[in-house]
Design an enzyme around this catalytic site. Structure first.
Site, PDB file in Angstrom:
ATOM      1  CE1 TYR A  97      -4.161  -1.839   0.387  1.00 16.26           C
ATOM      2  CE2 TYR A  97      -2.791  -3.285   1.717  1.00 16.26           C
ATOM      3  CZ  TYR A  97      -3.944  -3.048   1.026  1.00 16.26           C
ATOM      4  OH  TYR A  97      -4.908  -4.029   0.949  1.00 16.26           O
ATOM      5  CG  ASN A 120     -10.383  -2.939  -9.051  1.00 19.73           C
ATOM      6  OD1 ASN A 120     -10.895  -2.567 -10.096  1.00 19.73           O
ATOM      7  ND2 ASN A 120      -9.571  -3.976  -8.998  1.00 19.73           N
ATOM      8  CB  CYS A 128      -7.460  -4.774  -6.215  1.00 18.52           C
ATOM      9  SG  CYS A 128      -8.901  -5.828  -6.368  1.00 18.52           S
ATOM     10  CG  HIS A 129      -5.390 -10.573  -6.711  1.00 17.20           C
ATOM     11  ND1 HIS A 129      -5.964 -10.108  -7.883  1.00 17.20           N
ATOM     12  CD2 HIS A 129      -4.342 -11.352  -7.089  1.00 17.20           C
ATOM     13  CE1 HIS A 129      -5.304 -10.602  -8.909  1.00 17.20           C
ATOM     14  NE2 HIS A 129      -4.320 -11.352  -8.465  1.00 17.20           N
ATOM     15  CD  GLU A 157      -2.005 -13.210 -10.193  1.00 14.75           C
ATOM     16  OE1 GLU A 157      -1.052 -12.409 -10.063  1.00 14.75           O
ATOM     17  OE2 GLU A 157      -3.144 -12.842 -10.540  1.00 14.75           O
TER      18      GLU A 157
END
Length: 163
Positions: A97, A120, A128-129, A157
């Site tokens: 952040y 989002n 956004c994850h 991911e």
């Protein structure tokens, strides 16, 4: 009045609902407690939604690492700047952040960044994850079932995080 298109698909994190106008995806919702925002409406697909469905299916299958389906991101100038930075992140990349705040020219505004990230309108398509606390911890997620959904996406991911 702009025509609105709608489709749903199953995924490993629950059902997903996509809304689009004639040119771009405008909303992506992940079911929460078995409910999607427009469950009462019938599907009404268009070419943009067909591309989005295909790309999301490929993403969940592990064969797609980037999206090129058009999205329409409408928010405040600050939100749009945050979302533009999120679009720069690729598969398997994470940002804090604080680093995101610096990237949009607002160092020290991590809390405001969190609000913009949570607003989002097209999670997954705009990753956004991929935003974590400065120490690598997961601090929350507004999509689907919250943190369990974010954990699945991060694991998918192969993004490491602190416990």
């Amino acid at each position: 009045m702009t025509e609105v298109f709608l489709t749903r698909l199953d995924s490993p994190i629950g059902r997903i609902e996509l809304v689009a106008d004639a040119d771009a995806v405008t909303s992506l919702s992940i079911e929460r407690e078995g409910v999607l925002p427009h469950d009462e409406l019938p599907e009404h697909r268009n070419a943009v939604l067909e591309v989005a469905r295909t790309q999301l299916a490929e993403y969940f299958a592990g064969t797609r690492t980037e999206f090129d389906v058009p999205v329409r991101l409408v928010g405040t100038p600050f939100q749009e700047a945050v979302w533009a930075e999120l679009l720069r992140l690729g598969w398997g990349e994470a940002i804090s952040y604080g680093a995101l705040a610096t990237a949009v020219g607002r160092p020290g505004s991590a809390r405001a960044i969190g609000g913009a990230v949570g607003a989002n309108p097209v999670p997954i398509l705009v990753g956004c994850h991929r935003v974590l606390a400065s120490d690598g911890r997961i601090t929350g997620y507004s999509g689907g079932e919250g943190i369990p959904t974010k954990l699945w996406l991060l694991g998918h991911e192969r993004i490491g995080f602190a416990a």
